[in-house]
Design a protein around this motif. Structure first.
Motif, mmCIF file in Angstrom:
data_model
loop_
_atom_site.group_PDB
_atom_site.id
_atom_site.type_symbol
_atom_site.label_atom_id
_atom_site.label_comp_id
_atom_site.label_asym_id
_atom_site.label_seq_id
_atom_site.Cartn_x
_atom_site.Cartn_y
_atom_site.Cartn_z
ATOM 1 N N UNK A 87 0.838 -1.190 0.000
ATOM 2 C CA UNK A 87 0.000 0.000 0.000
ATOM 3 C C UNK A 87 0.877 1.246 0.000
ATOM 4 N N UNK A 88 0.274 2.392 -0.310
ATOM 5 C CA UNK A 88 1.019 3.648 -0.334
ATOM 6 C C UNK A 88 1.478 4.074 1.057
ATOM 7 N N UNK A 91 9.192 12.325 -3.892
ATOM 8 C CA UNK A 91 8.994 12.880 -5.230
ATOM 9 C C UNK A 91 7.928 12.091 -5.990
ATOM 10 N N UNK A 92 8.012 10.754 -5.905
ATOM 11 C CA UNK A 92 7.063 9.910 -6.630
ATOM 12 C C UNK A 92 5.648 10.107 -6.100
ATOM 13 N N UNK A 93 5.500 10.172 -4.768
ATOM 14 C CA UNK A 93 4.176 10.355 -4.178
ATOM 15 C C UNK A 93 3.557 11.682 -4.604
ATOM 16 N N UNK A 94 4.410 12.706 -4.784
ATOM 17 C CA UNK A 94 3.892 14.028 -5.121
ATOM 18 C C UNK A 94 3.659 14.206 -6.618
ATOM 19 N N UNK A 129 11.785 18.314 -15.398
ATOM 20 C CA UNK A 129 11.239 19.294 -14.469
ATOM 21 C C UNK A 129 12.150 19.449 -13.275
ATOM 22 N N UNK A 130 11.821 20.393 -12.362
ATOM 23 C CA UNK A 130 12.737 20.724 -11.274
ATOM 24 C C UNK A 130 13.014 19.576 -10.334
ATOM 25 N N UNK A 131 12.032 18.616 -10.186
ATOM 26 C CA UNK A 131 12.274 17.485 -9.303
ATOM 27 C C UNK A 131 12.361 16.193 -10.097
ATOM 28 N N UNK A 132 12.406 16.287 -11.410
ATOM 29 C CA UNK A 132 12.432 15.091 -12.218
ATOM 30 C C UNK A 132 13.511 15.143 -13.267
ATOM 31 N N UNK A 133 14.574 15.848 -13.005
ATOM 32 C CA UNK A 133 15.654 15.966 -13.970
ATOM 33 C C UNK A 133 16.452 14.683 -14.021
#
Length: 296
Positions: free
Chosen positions: A13-14, A64-67, A76-80
């Motif tokens: 689960x999350x 990062x993944x949850x958001x 992107x800024x958190x996905x570079x």
């Protein structure tokens, strides 16, 4: 690698705790390892499991993944590309062949940082698979060391006692939490204690700054604490609550090559809970004016 939900891939689960995620990974890794499972889908499934665990076992990557979902690692800024790299600048890893056996590895920079899901290292996985010694040679002992957040950012030299012998070790600046450093006769896993103000996401730093409601509307200049010390930051007029302001090249140094990440300031607008007479009067006048002409 995949757009599937990482939690579904591991069957958790999350809200799963790290131990639950690790237990699920171990079970699936043993079930789908290509050397035990000869089905056509096993190798792809094994890659998928490792990729999901690489994200969910790392606190900052999981946040990062949850958001942001899978897009957190696509730009992107958190996905570079930095977010997709391992702690020593490499990719997530891949497969190698040794005789009839395959094993996973983490690429990059002469040191490896992949968390093998509760196994000490890939050699332990083989011992559990086949009941004997690894075909790759004798394992080196693994130790752990806990350092402060800023020591991980700046790098530090430490003295450690290994089997009664004092050794000096150098921990490079920019190393990530849970990273593994390989020395000649032992491996070292680095545990980084969290900071009271700074949150690290890959090579980026995130902090929160509270400002008065009037300053958010009118703009101004505030002092911001960074890993390099205090700097002045301009708050644009009309800044909204939760806005992110980027400070380029004020983040974590890259382990491999030049450059560093960025520092993101998340703006928190402080709304007063109690107003003095004059303040309330001014806001009431502002509200009346706004009803007449709007915000423009």
């Amino acid at each position: 690698m995949t757009e599937k939900d990482y939690y579904q891939i591991l069957g958790v689960s999350k809200s799963a705790k790290p131990d639950e995620i690790k237990k699920a990974y171990r079970k699936l890794a043993l079930q789908y390892h290509p050397d035990r499972n000869k089905t056509k889908e096993a190798e792809e499934k094994f890659k998928e499991i490792n990729h999901a665990y690489e994200i969910l076992s790392d606190l900052s990557k999981r946040q990062q993944y949850d958001q942001f979902g899978p897009s957190a690692f696509a730009g992107g800024p958190f996905g570079s590309a930095k977010a997709r790299q391992g702690p020593f600048g490499g990719g997530f890893g891949g497969f190698r062949q040794q005789g009839p056996f395959t094993y996973t590895y983490s690429t990059g920079g002469g040191a490896q940082g992949f968390d093998f899901g509760g196994f000490t290292d890939p050699f332990e996985i083989f011992e559990q698979f086949f009941g004997g010694a690894s075909p790759f040679g004798r394992r080196k002992p693994t130790y752990s060391i806990s350092i402060d957040f800023m020591e991980g950012i700046k790098g530090i030299q430490k003295e450690v006692n290994i089997n009664g012998a004092v050794k000096k070790i150098k921990i490079p600046g920019g190393i990530g939490d849970g990273s593994r450093i390989r020395f000649d006769d032992f491996d070292l896993i680095v545990d980084i204690r969290p900071h009271a103000k700074f949150v690290r996401e890959g090579q980026d730093i995130i902090t929160e700054k509270g400002i008065p409601m009037a300053q958010a509307a009118l703009g101004g200049v505030v002092n911001i604490e960074t890993i390099d010390g205090q700097i002045k930051l301009k708050i644009p007029e009309g800044t909204q609550p939760g806005a992110l302001i980027r400070l380029r090249e004020h983040g974590v140094p890259n382990l491999v090559g030049k450059g560093r990440g960025d520092h993101y300031v998340r703006v928190k607008v402080n709304i007063p809970t109690k107003l003095r007479g004059k303040q309330k009067q001014l806001l009431e006048e502002f509200e009346k004016e706004e009803k007449k002409s709007g915000w423009f």
